[in-house]
Write a protein that holds these residues in place. Structure first.
Motif, mmCIF file in Angstrom:
data_model
loop_
_atom_site.group_PDB
_atom_site.id
_atom_site.type_symbol
_atom_site.label_atom_id
_atom_site.label_comp_id
_atom_site.label_asym_id
_atom_site.label_seq_id
_atom_site.Cartn_x
_atom_site.Cartn_y
_atom_site.Cartn_z
ATOM 1 N N ARG A 3 0.759 -1.178 0.062
ATOM 2 C CA ARG A 3 -0.013 -0.131 0.113
ATOM 3 C C ARG A 3 0.864 1.182 0.101
ATOM 4 O O ARG A 3 0.717 2.100 -0.691
ATOM 5 C CB ARG A 3 -0.978 -0.108 1.135
ATOM 6 C CG ARG A 3 -1.768 1.069 1.261
ATOM 7 C CD ARG A 3 -2.596 1.235 0.062
ATOM 8 N NE ARG A 3 -3.968 1.959 0.344
ATOM 9 C CZ ARG A 3 -4.773 2.501 -0.794
ATOM 10 N NH1 ARG A 3 -4.514 1.999 -2.039
ATOM 11 N NH2 ARG A 3 -5.623 3.531 -0.648
ATOM 12 N N LEU A 4 1.869 1.108 0.727
ATOM 13 C CA LEU A 4 2.857 2.476 0.614
ATOM 14 C C LEU A 4 3.386 2.641 -0.629
ATOM 15 O O LEU A 4 3.496 3.713 -0.939
ATOM 16 C CB LEU A 4 3.876 2.316 1.936
ATOM 17 C CG LEU A 4 4.994 3.273 1.919
ATOM 18 C CD1 LEU A 4 3.997 4.639 2.422
ATOM 19 C CD2 LEU A 4 5.925 2.906 3.218
ATOM 20 N N GLU A 6 2.363 1.503 -3.486
ATOM 21 C CA GLU A 6 1.465 1.934 -4.349
ATOM 22 C C GLU A 6 0.998 3.443 -4.297
ATOM 23 O O GLU A 6 0.864 4.241 -5.503
ATOM 24 C CB GLU A 6 -0.047 1.100 -4.337
ATOM 25 C CG GLU A 6 -1.275 1.381 -4.970
ATOM 26 C CD GLU A 6 -2.474 0.702 -4.299
ATOM 27 O OE1 GLU A 6 -3.490 1.335 -4.743
ATOM 28 O OE2 GLU A 6 -2.408 -0.148 -3.762
ATOM 29 N N ARG A 7 1.027 4.276 -3.036
ATOM 30 C CA ARG A 7 0.348 5.554 -3.078
ATOM 31 C C ARG A 7 1.853 6.560 -2.959
ATOM 32 O O ARG A 7 1.552 7.566 -3.476
ATOM 33 C CB ARG A 7 -0.173 5.599 -1.733
ATOM 34 C CG ARG A 7 -1.711 5.117 -1.564
ATOM 35 C CD ARG A 7 -2.427 5.698 -0.466
ATOM 36 N NE ARG A 7 -2.769 6.791 -1.007
ATOM 37 C CZ ARG A 7 -3.510 7.972 -0.229
ATOM 38 N NH1 ARG A 7 -4.227 7.547 0.817
ATOM 39 N NH2 ARG A 7 -3.624 9.204 -0.845
ATOM 40 N N PHE A 65 3.515 6.316 10.209
ATOM 41 C CA PHE A 65 2.591 5.491 10.073
ATOM 42 C C PHE A 65 2.364 4.571 11.310
ATOM 43 O O PHE A 65 3.391 3.836 11.718
ATOM 44 C CB PHE A 65 3.021 4.690 8.733
ATOM 45 C CG PHE A 65 3.496 5.410 7.518
ATOM 46 C CD1 PHE A 65 2.484 6.064 6.879
ATOM 47 C CD2 PHE A 65 4.759 5.502 7.055
ATOM 48 C CE1 PHE A 65 2.730 6.617 5.898
ATOM 49 C CE2 PHE A 65 4.847 6.317 6.006
ATOM 50 C CZ PHE A 65 4.124 6.920 5.431
ATOM 51 N N SER A 81 -4.528 5.404 10.576
ATOM 52 C CA SER A 81 -4.043 4.505 9.489
ATOM 53 C C SER A 81 -2.984 5.088 8.512
ATOM 54 O O SER A 81 -2.684 6.285 8.585
ATOM 55 C CB SER A 81 -5.195 4.419 8.743
ATOM 56 O OG SER A 81 -5.599 5.350 7.805
ATOM 57 N N LEU A 82 -2.259 4.277 7.995
ATOM 58 C CA LEU A 82 -1.349 4.467 6.793
ATOM 59 C C LEU A 82 -1.881 5.497 5.624
ATOM 60 O O LEU A 82 -1.714 6.538 5.504
ATOM 61 C CB LEU A 82 -0.852 3.268 6.089
ATOM 62 C CG LEU A 82 0.119 3.389 5.034
ATOM 63 C CD1 LEU A 82 1.176 2.297 5.229
ATOM 64 C CD2 LEU A 82 -0.329 3.637 3.832
ATOM 65 N N ASP A 83 -3.168 5.098 5.389
ATOM 66 C CA ASP A 83 -3.818 6.014 4.385
ATOM 67 C C ASP A 83 -4.037 7.752 4.821
ATOM 68 O O ASP A 83 -3.865 8.567 4.307
ATOM 69 C CB ASP A 83 -4.971 5.541 3.918
ATOM 70 C CG ASP A 83 -5.046 4.472 2.919
ATOM 71 O OD1 ASP A 83 -4.175 4.521 1.778
ATOM 72 O OD2 ASP A 83 -5.686 3.353 2.844
ATOM 73 N N ILE A 86 -0.933 9.302 4.751
ATOM 74 C CA ILE A 86 -0.575 9.811 3.390
ATOM 75 C C ILE A 86 -1.361 10.828 2.833
ATOM 76 O O ILE A 86 -0.871 11.874 2.158
ATOM 77 C CB ILE A 86 -0.672 8.421 2.345
ATOM 78 C CG1 ILE A 86 0.387 7.451 2.920
ATOM 79 C CG2 ILE A 86 -0.334 8.968 1.097
ATOM 80 C CD1 ILE A 86 0.643 6.115 2.031
ATOM 81 N N ASP A 87 -2.567 10.944 3.070
ATOM 82 C CA ASP A 87 -3.512 11.985 2.755
ATOM 83 C C ASP A 87 -2.951 13.130 3.509
ATOM 84 O O ASP A 87 -2.954 14.120 2.760
ATOM 85 C CB ASP A 87 -5.072 11.730 3.349
ATOM 86 C CG ASP A 87 -5.711 10.670 2.710
ATOM 87 O OD1 ASP A 87 -5.260 10.187 1.331
ATOM 88 O OD2 ASP A 87 -6.562 10.091 3.126
#
Length: 298
Positions: A3-4, A6-7, A65, A81-83, A86-87
């Motif tokens: 996921r990391l 990917e984003r 994270f 969360s990780l997302d 990142i947001d």
């Protein structure tokens, strides 16, 4: 971490191995042809604190994270969360947060993000967490307090020039809630204060120590009215900008200390006539952290 990648496909990811020197890794990255502009860490409070110290030294913002067993700092910063982390990075939102500096008689200061403590507090928290799922927090605290106080001994300390016999000293970076000896959360990261909770053992029965440790000052005040438990308050709570502590146990025993989930049986530095010394001070806006846009704070 798919996921990391990917984003954040351009992020340089290094999986830490045992024995890695985080400070040296960051210095090498900064000396490269493409130095980082942000330092990120996936882990719990101990790992986050280690990189936070380096981020302060090199003047870079920190991206957290939550990836540990306990993520108290990430939770306080609303990063769940990780997302979400990142947001915040993509949106460029963040805040300047207070940190503490823990200094011993020798060596470099340690950056504190959450808490530090001396005495039985770390053992109590670990024991309480072992029983929380089965018993709930309230009953788990009572069981843990009885067990830890029964098998421990108070320590002799000098705190800001006052001598005392105590079970524990808790120091929070910012105000913590509830108002007990072992609080669990904070609502702000920038109030500019150390939150100090002292659990005294001066001539009081062990039962008073266990009651105050598990249930806080109000329960201790009630216990003090009972004929077999009478005595001065066992709990003192106050705020300060800095704090100086020396352990002066008559037997030369080193009580050790804990900070941000990391415990040590030995306090760094040399033994002095007045014991092993440490000091903590608040550093206002000492660290830049990516986090969601500010929400109202209590």
């Amino acid at each position: 971490m798919p996921r990391l990648r990917e984003r954040l496909p351009r992020a340089v990811v290094h999986e830490l191995a045992e024995g890695d020197d985080v400070s040296a890794l960051v210095d090498a990255a900064l000396a490269s042809s493409t130095p980082p502009r942000v330092l990120g860490i996936y882990g719990g409070d101990g790992s986050v604190g280690t990189l936070a110290h380096v981020a302060r030294r090199v003047g870079l913002p920190l991206l957290v994270f939550p990836g540990g067993t306990f993520n108290h700092f990430a939770k306080a910063a609303d990063i769940t969360s990780l997302d979400i982390a990142i947001d915040a990075l993509v949106a460029g939102t963040g805040r300047a947060v207070d940190v503490g500096e823990l200094t011993f008689t020798t060596g470099e200061p340690i950056t504190l993000l959450n808490t530090a403590s001396i005495g039985i507090y770390p053992a109590f928290v670990a024991e309480r967490e072992k029983h929380e799922k089965r018993l709930g927090k309230g009953l788990a605290a009572v069981v843990a307090a009885v067990r830890i106080v029964r098998r421990s001994d108070p320590i002799e300390i000098e705190i800001d020039g006052r001598t005392a016999r105590v079970w524990s000293i808790f120091i929070g970076i910012g105000r913590y809630y509830p108002v007990t000896v072992a609080p669990i959360e904070r609502r702000r990261l920038d109030d500019g204060l150390l939150d100090v909770r002292i659990l005294y053992a001066n001539g009081q029965p062990r039962t008073r120590g266990a009651v105050a440790l598990a249930l806080g000052g109000k329960a201790d005040a009630f216990a003090a009215r009972l004929p077999f438990l009478q005595g001065p308050p066992a709990v003192e709570a106050f705020t300060a900008g800095d704090l100086r502590v020396a352990s002066s146990d008559a037997g030369g025993r080193d009580p050790g200390y804990a900070h941000d989930g990391e415990a040590s049986l030995r306090t760094p530095g040399d033994q002095h006539d007045d014991g092993r010394r440490l000091s903590i001070r608040i550093i206002r806006a000492g660290l830049q952290v990516y986090s969601p846009a500010d929400r109202p704070r209590g």
